[in-house]
Design an enzyme around this catalytic site. Structure first.
Site, mmCIF file in Angstrom:
data_model
loop_
_atom_site.group_PDB
_atom_site.id
_atom_site.type_symbol
_atom_site.label_atom_id
_atom_site.label_comp_id
_atom_site.label_asym_id
_atom_site.label_seq_id
_atom_site.Cartn_x
_atom_site.Cartn_y
_atom_site.Cartn_z
ATOM 1 N N CYS A 1 -3.255 0.889 2.359
ATOM 2 C CA CYS A 1 -3.176 1.523 1.038
ATOM 3 C C CYS A 1 -2.309 0.670 0.104
ATOM 4 C CB CYS A 1 -2.602 2.929 1.154
ATOM 5 S SG CYS A 1 -3.254 3.860 2.548
ATOM 6 N N CYS B 1 -12.177 3.404 3.625
ATOM 7 C CA CYS B 1 -11.755 4.784 3.334
ATOM 8 C C CYS B 1 -12.393 5.300 2.053
ATOM 9 C CB CYS B 1 -10.236 4.877 3.253
ATOM 10 S SG CYS B 1 -9.539 3.922 1.905
HETATM 11 FE FE1 FES Z 1 -7.557 4.648 1.707
HETATM 12 FE FE2 FES Z 1 -5.020 5.142 1.743
HETATM 13 S S1 FES Z 1 -6.528 5.886 3.104
HETATM 14 S S2 FES Z 1 -6.087 3.783 0.432
#
Ligand code: FES
Length: 143
Positions: free
Chosen positions: A103, A34
């Site tokens: 996360c 991400c």
């Molecule tokens: Fe990357 Fe939450 S989407 S840490």
């Protein structure tokens, strides 16, 4: 996606946000998938985490998990801080949606990386104490 009130609270009013100028343990971790980044600053005195601050460039869940993680380790001895798991972070937040579990892994890794940095600065090999910090969370998403 439904977030608990606690997640929304820590996202909207993050605790312990910022930098610590006199930190003696700093850890930065990122999630390759991400692209989010979390940085944790610790001030450790006599084996106790006297102060902690964090900066997170990432999603709301990453901000909420790092915020609550700082509350959970502040004032605690290092060995207790090292026991902080992403599962405990999720429980403290009254849950996270499955797609956001990774996360919370970032929050656990940030704390461990900062503690490892502290030991390194003391000339102590952190691996036997902190363990190997997984850099990727392909598998740790299974909670
Ligand atoms: Fe990357 Fe939450 S989407 S840490």
């Amino acid at each position: 996606m439904i977030y608990s009130e606690k997640v929304m609270d820590h996202f909207a009013n993050p605790r312990n946000i910022g930098e610590l100028e006199d930190a003696n343990g700093v850890g930065e971790v990122g999630n390759a998938k991400c692209g989010d980044i979390m940085k944790m600053y610790l001030k450790i005195e006599g084996g106790i985490i006297e102060d902690v601050k964090f900066k997170t460039f990432g999603c709301g869940a990453a901000i909420a998990t790092s915020s609550i993680a700082t509350e959970m380790i502040k004032g605690k001895p290092l060995d207790e801080a090292l026991k902080l798991t992403n599962k405990a972070v999720i429980e403290a937040l009254d849950g996270l949606p499955a797609a956001k579990i990774h996360c919370s892994v970032l929050a656990e890794q940030a704390v461990k990386t900062a503690v490892a940095d502290y030991y390194k600065r003391q000339g102590i090999d952190p691996t036997p104490i902190v363990g190997v910090i997984e850099e990727h969370c392909e598998t740790c998403c299974e909670v």
